[in-house]
Write an enzyme that holds these catalytic residues in place. Structure first.
Site, PDB file in Angstrom:
ATOM      1  CD  GLU A 242      -1.556  -0.065   3.447  1.00  0.00           C
ATOM      2  OE1 GLU A 242      -1.854   0.897   4.080  1.00  0.00           O
ATOM      3  OE2 GLU A 242      -1.947  -1.077   3.990  1.00  0.00           O
TER       4      GLU A 242
ATOM      5  CG  HIS B 266      -2.800  -6.903  10.190  1.00  0.00           C
ATOM      6  ND1 HIS B 266      -1.741  -6.409   9.706  1.00  0.00           N
ATOM      7  CD2 HIS B 266      -3.666  -5.866  10.431  1.00  0.00           C
ATOM      8  CE1 HIS B 266      -1.693  -5.336   9.566  1.00  0.00           C
ATOM      9  NE2 HIS B 266      -2.965  -4.679  10.162  1.00  0.00           N
TER      10      HIS B 266
ATOM     11  CB  CYS C 282      -2.809  -4.805   6.136  1.00  0.00           C
ATOM     12  SG  CYS C 282      -2.147  -3.081   6.777  1.00  0.00           S
TER      13      CYS C 282
END
Length: 445
Positions: free
Chosen positions: A83, A244, A120
């Site tokens: 990103e 995550h 993500c």
């Protein structure tokens, strides 16, 4: 049935370090425990002036290819998840391929290349693409190079500044993998959210507290969706649960909620009932607020039990050790958690062969995915080959003044002549600009 998964992995950290409790906290006038105990963070990895998402991705990939004896002919696709992309047309994977072609015989002219974007979670989505490509029989015996690479920088004095990080994870996806095999079942939780975004801007806009709740809601939905396919999950089913990890404190919240969900209507809930009572059921309350207050009280009691703490220390805590030292790597964060899990096991002499990991990926905007992986019998050799500790120990320790300057150096809107703090050796570097304004790279012996 032929298994598909991660045959090898490599790690590349930004070459600079910001000591959060020792350097950042005093300069910000903060209590160091705000970072160490609140966020669970100690250091952030940051890129030197010659580093960016391409150099980190190419460096991790070269380490992987050298160690595994791979050539460009062994790789049928290169997928980069990021990103932090700097071009709306040309994918980062082409830059990475160009770097690698400068140091290997042969080329990637017959490899499919792409770039994945969904905050993500894009790294996990790229793994899914590689898995499907191989399972469909379209790989012609070749593997896929999947790279998660990001520089996570925030505006100065933004609440997210203390979670910054920079690095890359390169993964080689094959049939009959040495390290990790993916099970086919998945669960998803997805909704149109605006908890974190970068609309044509370098630094993200973040609604911090709301983002935490969106993360937890999507994870819950994904786990419920996964269970609708395979049946109920149980804490004893999984040796590790990598999440995550934007910062380790987020994982603490997710772990507690996940544990409560998995023990509901099980023998564990019954055995804990004498100590903390049974979980509140919403149907027993007239008002939603009353139910949520009771649930919050139950969660405090549950996470304080010896049984939960033992589970957390064994299943969750090993997954966050590296993130606490490097910060948020966006698309690479959940894949750092996997490496961290296996590294801790190797160091403690624990054999995880045949054990299962429940993996929780997340991307703002927002989507979570749950899937399960089985550890393969070559995992020790793969993890032993990594030099995570050496890389982290070699980082240059920034003063606060140097941190302010390197932050400016990576700000597209600020002119700076800040000089590199480390001497590149055996790595790719960003060395200038081409005739169309493209970035150029070279390998430094």
């Amino acid at each position: 049935m032929t298994q598909v998964g991660i045959d090898a992995v490599e790690f590349w950290s930004g070459n600079l370090k910001l000591d959060l409790p020792g350097t950042f906290a005093p300069a910000q006038g903060d209590d160091p425990e705000k970072y160490t105990k609140g966020l669970g963070m100690h250091d952030s990895s940051l890129p030197d002036v010659y580093e960016d998402i391409v150099t980190m991705a190419a460096n991790a990939s070269k380490r992987l290819m050298d160690r595994k004896g791979l050539t460009p002919d062994d790789i049928g696709r290169i997928d980069v998840a990021t990103e932090s992309s700097f071009d709306r047309s040309k994918p980062v994977s082409t830059y990475v391929a160009g770097c690698l072609e400068d140091v290997y015989d042969g080329d990637f002219h017959h490899a499919d290349k792409g770039e994945r974007k969904f905050a993500c979670i894009a790294g996990t989505q790229s793994l899914n693409d590689a898995y499907n490509w191989i399972k469909a029989g379209r790989n012609r015996g070749r593997g896929a190079l999947v790279i998660a690479t990001d520089t996570a920088l925030y505006e100065r004095d933004d609440p997210g500044e203390s979670t910054q990080g920079a690095g890359a994870i390169a993964m080689y996806i094959t049939e009959d993998p040495s390290m990790i095999a993916f099970e086919p079942e998945q669960g998803f939780g997805s909704a149109d959210e605006t908890d974190f975004l970068k609309p044509n801007q370098q630094f993200p806009s973040v609604e911090g507290k709301r983002s935490v709740y969106v993360y937890l809601d999507r994870m819950r939905e994904a786990l419920e969706d996964y269970e609708s396919w395979v049946g109920d999950t149980h804490p004893d089913d999984f040796a590790r649960i990598p999440f995550h990890t934007p910062f380790p404190g987020m994982v603490r919240k997710a772990a507690g909620l996940g544990y409560r969900h998995m023990i509901r209507d099980t023998e564990i809930e019954e055995e804990l009932a004498d100590e903390i009572g049974r979980q509140p059921r919403i149907e027993a309350f007239d008002e939603r607020e009353e139910y949520e207050d009771a649930l919050s009280e139950y969660m405090d009691k549950l996470t304080a039990t010896e049984r939960y703490q033992e589970w957390y220390d064994e299943v969750i805590d090993p997954t966050i050790a590296i993130s606490a030292e490097v910060g948020n790597w966006y698309t690479g964060s959940v894949h750092l958690a996997r490496i961290s899990s296996l590294k801790e096991a190797l160091e403690n002499g624990e054999d995880l062969t045949g054990e299962r990991f429940l993996v929780g990926s997340y991307g703002s905007g927002a989507q979570a995915e749950i899937h399960v992986e089985e550890v393969q019998d070559g995992w020790q050799e793969e993890i032993e080959a990594l030099n995570v500790d050496e890389q982290l120990e070699a980082r240059y320790d920034l003063t606060f003044e140097e941190y302010e300057e390197i932050h400016k150096a990576h700000n597209h809107d600020v002119e700076t002549d800040f000089e590199e703090r480390t001497a590149p050796q055996g790595e790719f570097v960003h060395d200038g600009w081409g005739r169309m304004g493209e970035r150029t790279y070279r390998y430094v012996e």
